[in-house]
Design a protein around this motif. Structure first.
Motif, PDB file in Angstrom:
ATOM      1  N   ILE A   1      -5.507   7.950  18.621  1.00 41.45           N
ATOM      2  CA  ILE A   1      -5.924   8.715  17.454  1.00 41.45           C
ATOM      3  C   ILE A   1      -5.104   9.950  17.744  1.00 41.45           C
ATOM      4  O   ILE A   1      -5.189  10.777  18.459  1.00 41.45           O
ATOM      5  N   LEU A   2      -4.504  10.471  16.478  1.00 39.55           N
ATOM      6  CA  LEU A   2      -3.593  11.699  16.548  1.00 39.55           C
ATOM      7  C   LEU A   2      -4.253  12.451  15.349  1.00 39.55           C
ATOM      8  O   LEU A   2      -4.703  11.913  14.422  1.00 39.55           O
ATOM      9  N   ASN A   3      -4.171  13.838  15.310  1.00 44.09           N
ATOM     10  CA  ASN A   3      -4.644  14.710  14.282  1.00 44.09           C
ATOM     11  C   ASN A   3      -3.288  14.796  13.131  1.00 44.09           C
ATOM     12  O   ASN A   3      -2.336  14.813  13.406  1.00 44.09           O
ATOM     13  N   GLU A   4      -3.929  14.594  12.091  1.00 46.74           N
ATOM     14  CA  GLU A   4      -3.165  14.418  10.735  1.00 46.74           C
ATOM     15  C   GLU A   4      -2.282  15.543  10.458  1.00 46.74           C
ATOM     16  O   GLU A   4      -1.098  15.365  10.268  1.00 46.74           O
ATOM     17  N   GLY A   5      -2.728  16.759  10.683  1.00 45.32           N
ATOM     18  CA  GLY A   5      -1.845  17.915  10.141  1.00 45.32           C
ATOM     19  C   GLY A   5      -0.931  18.085  11.292  1.00 45.32           C
ATOM     20  O   GLY A   5       0.219  18.423  10.793  1.00 45.32           O
ATOM     21  N   ALA A   6      -0.869  17.934  12.529  1.00 44.58           N
ATOM     22  CA  ALA A   6       0.111  18.112  13.504  1.00 44.58           C
ATOM     23  C   ALA A   6       1.194  17.046  13.183  1.00 44.58           C
ATOM     24  O   ALA A   6       2.434  17.148  13.197  1.00 44.58           O
ATOM     25  N   VAL A   7       0.901  15.724  12.761  1.00 43.68           N
ATOM     26  CA  VAL A   7       1.477  14.607  12.405  1.00 43.68           C
ATOM     27  C   VAL A   7       2.449  14.959  11.167  1.00 43.68           C
ATOM     28  O   VAL A   7       3.882  14.956  11.276  1.00 43.68           O
ATOM     29  N   VAL A   8       1.874  15.606  10.390  1.00 44.04           N
ATOM     30  CA  VAL A   8       2.494  15.785   8.869  1.00 44.04           C
ATOM     31  C   VAL A   8       3.385  17.010   9.185  1.00 44.04           C
ATOM     32  O   VAL A   8       4.613  17.175   8.712  1.00 44.04           O
ATOM     33  N   ASN A   9       3.109  18.125  10.103  1.00 44.35           N
ATOM     34  CA  ASN A   9       4.172  19.186  10.360  1.00 44.35           C
ATOM     35  C   ASN A   9       5.384  18.786  11.057  1.00 44.35           C
ATOM     36  O   ASN A   9       6.496  19.102  10.853  1.00 44.35           O
TER      37      ASN A   9
ATOM     38  N   HIS B   1      -6.722  11.637  12.136  1.00 45.56           N
ATOM     39  CA  HIS B   1      -8.095  12.033  11.629  1.00 45.56           C
ATOM     40  C   HIS B   1      -7.622  13.710  11.469  1.00 45.56           C
ATOM     41  O   HIS B   1      -6.603  14.186  11.890  1.00 45.56           O
ATOM     42  N   LYS B   2      -8.615  14.234  10.872  1.00 44.68           N
ATOM     43  CA  LYS B   2      -8.351  15.630  10.309  1.00 44.68           C
ATOM     44  C   LYS B   2      -9.022  16.684  11.349  1.00 44.68           C
ATOM     45  O   LYS B   2      -8.510  17.894  11.362  1.00 44.68           O
ATOM     46  N   ARG B   3      -9.994  16.429  12.125  1.00 49.14           N
ATOM     47  CA  ARG B   3     -10.544  17.291  12.917  1.00 49.14           C
ATOM     48  C   ARG B   3     -10.773  16.841  14.240  1.00 49.14           C
ATOM     49  O   ARG B   3     -11.161  15.618  14.508  1.00 49.14           O
TER      50      ARG B   3
ATOM     51  N   THR C   1     -14.839   9.837  13.402  1.00 53.03           N
ATOM     52  CA  THR C   1     -15.407   8.631  12.768  1.00 53.03           C
ATOM     53  C   THR C   1     -14.687   8.546  11.340  1.00 53.03           C
ATOM     54  O   THR C   1     -14.567   7.021  10.996  1.00 53.03           O
ATOM     55  N   ASN C   2     -14.010   9.320  10.800  1.00 53.99           N
ATOM     56  CA  ASN C   2     -13.144   9.013   9.446  1.00 53.99           C
ATOM     57  C   ASN C   2     -11.912   8.655   9.762  1.00 53.99           C
ATOM     58  O   ASN C   2     -10.980   8.949   8.923  1.00 53.99           O
ATOM     59  N   ALA C   3     -11.332   8.699  10.952  1.00 50.71           N
ATOM     60  CA  ALA C   3      -9.987   8.268  11.253  1.00 50.71           C
ATOM     61  C   ALA C   3      -9.427   6.958  10.484  1.00 50.71           C
ATOM     62  O   ALA C   3      -9.997   6.246  10.231  1.00 50.71           O
ATOM     63  N   VAL C   4      -8.162   7.245   9.808  1.00 47.64           N
ATOM     64  CA  VAL C   4      -7.523   6.286   9.108  1.00 47.64           C
ATOM     65  C   VAL C   4      -6.429   5.770   9.709  1.00 47.64           C
ATOM     66  O   VAL C   4      -5.563   6.298  10.468  1.00 47.64           O
ATOM     67  N   ASP C   5      -6.295   4.261   9.590  1.00 50.84           N
ATOM     68  CA  ASP C   5      -4.982   3.677  10.136  1.00 50.84           C
ATOM     69  C   ASP C   5      -3.835   4.112   9.724  1.00 50.84           C
ATOM     70  O   ASP C   5      -3.517   4.471   8.453  1.00 50.84           O
ATOM     71  N   LEU C   6      -2.884   4.573  10.404  1.00 50.62           N
ATOM     72  CA  LEU C   6      -1.633   4.940  10.138  1.00 50.62           C
ATOM     73  C   LEU C   6      -0.940   4.259   8.959  1.00 50.62           C
ATOM     74  O   LEU C   6      -0.146   4.785   7.923  1.00 50.62           O
ATOM     75  N   GLU C   7      -0.812   2.573   9.006  1.00 50.50           N
ATOM     76  CA  GLU C   7      -0.538   1.918   7.866  1.00 50.50           C
ATOM     77  C   GLU C   7      -1.066   2.184   6.474  1.00 50.50           C
ATOM     78  O   GLU C   7      -0.396   2.364   5.519  1.00 50.50           O
ATOM     79  N   GLU C   8      -2.416   2.250   6.598  1.00 48.27           N
ATOM     80  CA  GLU C   8      -3.303   2.638   5.275  1.00 48.27           C
ATOM     81  C   GLU C   8      -2.618   4.163   4.784  1.00 48.27           C
ATOM     82  O   GLU C   8      -2.652   4.026   3.513  1.00 48.27           O
ATOM     83  N   TRP C   9      -2.577   5.051   5.880  1.00 49.58           N
ATOM     84  CA  TRP C   9      -2.434   6.303   5.459  1.00 49.58           C
ATOM     85  C   TRP C   9      -1.096   6.326   4.794  1.00 49.58           C
ATOM     86  O   TRP C   9      -0.818   7.066   3.748  1.00 49.58           O
ATOM     87  N   LEU C  10       0.012   5.715   5.176  1.00 51.73           N
ATOM     88  CA  LEU C  10       1.416   5.670   4.992  1.00 51.73           C
ATOM     89  C   LEU C  10       1.516   5.062   3.237  1.00 51.73           C
ATOM     90  O   LEU C  10       2.199   5.449   2.653  1.00 51.73           O
ATOM     91  N   ASN C  11       0.798   3.883   3.386  1.00 53.27           N
ATOM     92  CA  ASN C  11       0.586   3.312   2.032  1.00 53.27           C
ATOM     93  C   ASN C  11       0.252   4.149   0.927  1.00 53.27           C
ATOM     94  O   ASN C  11       0.573   4.031  -0.249  1.00 53.27           O
ATOM     95  N   ALA C  12      -0.934   4.877   1.293  1.00 54.43           N
ATOM     96  CA  ALA C  12      -1.409   6.067   0.244  1.00 54.43           C
ATOM     97  C   ALA C  12      -0.418   7.100  -0.105  1.00 54.43           C
ATOM     98  O   ALA C  12      -0.486   7.607  -1.110  1.00 54.43           O
ATOM     99  N   LYS C  13       0.240   7.769   1.086  1.00 53.08           N
ATOM    100  CA  LYS C  13       0.977   8.853   1.089  1.00 53.08           C
ATOM    101  C   LYS C  13       2.324   8.728   0.612  1.00 53.08           C
ATOM    102  O   LYS C  13       3.117   9.685   0.281  1.00 53.08           O
ATOM    103  N   ALA C  14       2.830   7.346   0.696  1.00 56.94           N
ATOM    104  CA  ALA C  14       4.411   7.171   0.902  1.00 56.94           C
ATOM    105  C   ALA C  14       4.929   7.949  -0.599  1.00 56.94           C
ATOM    106  O   ALA C  14       5.981   8.392  -0.792  1.00 56.94           O
ATOM    107  N   PRO C  15       4.211   7.471  -2.013  1.00 51.37           N
ATOM    108  CA  PRO C  15       4.749   8.094  -3.089  1.00 51.37           C
ATOM    109  C   PRO C  15       5.010   9.436  -3.021  1.00 51.37           C
ATOM    110  O   PRO C  15       5.773   9.952  -3.892  1.00 51.37           O
ATOM    111  N   ALA C  16       4.115  10.231  -2.411  1.00 50.52           N
ATOM    112  CA  ALA C  16       4.080  11.830  -2.430  1.00 50.52           C
ATOM    113  C   ALA C  16       4.855  12.383  -0.992  1.00 50.52           C
ATOM    114  O   ALA C  16       5.124  13.687  -1.064  1.00 50.52           O
ATOM    115  N   LEU C  17       5.167  11.510  -0.017  1.00 47.67           N
ATOM    116  CA  LEU C  17       5.510  12.281   1.192  1.00 47.67           C
ATOM    117  C   LEU C  17       6.713  12.944   1.330  1.00 47.67           C
ATOM    118  O   LEU C  17       6.950  14.192   1.604  1.00 47.67           O
TER     119      LEU C  17
END
Length: 346
Positions: free
Chosen positions: A198-206, A282-284, A289-305
């Motif tokens: 599990i990784l922090n979302e903000g750090a990965v985005v940076n 995850h965000k915090r 508990t609300n951590a999102v699978d990276l595959e699902e995250w990329l599928n949702a974010k890819a159009p705007a990434l």
């Protein structure tokens, strides 16, 4: 018996003559018209042939590419990150039974001179990632008839998504630029066990936005206005090949340069299926508990990434790349011969 006067006979004769002449003229006109149509059709066919050349030429592995490889004394296989490069470099090392400097074609003058004097016989195949347009432009300046360039291509959004996956696995396994475990754990708030990381979302985005490692070595860094211009001006023997055809390319190269390797193909390295660890974001730190699978995250974010993180801020002449992709992906074997005329058309 009915008798016609001389005047009536004369009139009938004149009418008959006029009819015959008119018919002959009609046939003559039709003859010329037919010839004109044939000439126009031939010209149209010639134009179609020129158009096909201008649009590039789809190649097949059994004849077209086979002939190009057979007649080439030097073959360069190049690619951006995440386009089959690791597999091709491993194949080339086994085929040549010799290792050369990694990513030789991006290593600079010193690395290339060392390669030249290393042994009497140089390798007929060199596979290398490219880092920028300058690397590609340098190659186009040596368009000998015995040189063949094969550039592996992958659509950029797909390439970025694959790069993010690889970087995430490097973070979780403390590899490469993330080998300092203490710093990496703190920066990305890493939590892992044998199956999940599990990784922090903000750090990965940076890190994605910084365009480091696999995300940064992009298609648009190599295929720029300047590189397209260099290809037009120098006209090297150049083939664009979809990265998913890497197995076929290995088989073709092995046929001509290392047939003893054919039974061991394909050489596959750095594949997604070899990374069983599941990555989540995850965000915090206090709530995973609300951590999102990276595959699902990329599928949702890819159009705007890409546009939100300005990943293509240095891109140029993308229209040419899009037109090239239209042709490449429509080729039955996803292999396209690139010419100055085709680039001009794009």
């Amino acid at each position: 018996m009915l008798r016609l006067s001389d005047s009536r006979l004369k009139n009938i004769g004149i009418l008959t003559l006029v009819t015959v002449l008119t018919l002959q003229q009609f046939l003559l006109i039709m003859s010329f018209s037919k010839k004109d149509v044939q000439i126009i059709d031939a010209t149209a066919e010639d134009a179609d042939e020129r158009g096909n050349d201008a649009l590039g030429q789809c190649l097949d592995f059994k004849q077209d590419l086979d002939s190009l490889v057979a007649n080439a004394r030097q073959i360069f296989v190049t690619m951006p990150a995440k386009a089959g490069g690791t597999s091709m470099k491993e194949f080339t090392a086994r085929c040549s039974k010799k290792w050369v400097s990694d990513n030789l074609l991006a290593s600079g003058a010193l690395g290339m001179r060392n390669y030249l004097v290393d042994s009497l016989h140089v390798q007929p195949i060199i596979s290398s990632h490219l880092y920028n347009a300058a690397n590609l432009i340098d190659l186009t300046k040596y368009p000998t008839r015995g040189t063949l360039m094969i550039h592996m291509h992958r659509e950029e959004t797909s390439r970025v998504v694959s790069g993010v996956k690889q970087i995430s696995h490097h973070i979780c396994n403390f590899m490469g630029a993330f080998a300092n475990e203490t710093r990496t754990r703190r920066q990305f708030q890493v939590r892992k066990n044998s199956t999940h990381c599990i990784l922090n979302e903000g750090a990965v985005v940076n890190d994605i936005a910084a365009r480091r490692s696999e995300v940064g070595v992009a298609t648009h860094d190599m295929l720029t206005c300047q590189s397209y211009k260099a290809i037009q001006e120098n006209a090297p023997q150049l083939v664009f090949l979809h990265y998913k055809q890497v197995d076929k390319l290995q088989t073709l190269l092995a046929k001509h340069h290392c047939p003893e390797l054919l039974d061991e193909l394909p050489v596959e390295e750095n594949l997604a299926r070899d990374k069983p660890l599941k990555v989540l974001l995850h965000k915090r730190t206090d709530n995973i508990t609300n951590a999102v699978d990276l595959e699902e995250w990329l599928n949702a974010k890819a159009p705007a990434l890409e546009w939100t993180l300005r990943l293509r801020r240095s891109a140029s002449c993308q229209a040419k790349t899009i037109h090239m992709e239209d042709e490449l992906f429509n080729c039955p074997e996803e292999a396209l011969r690139v010419t100055p005329e085709s680039i001009d058309r794009w």
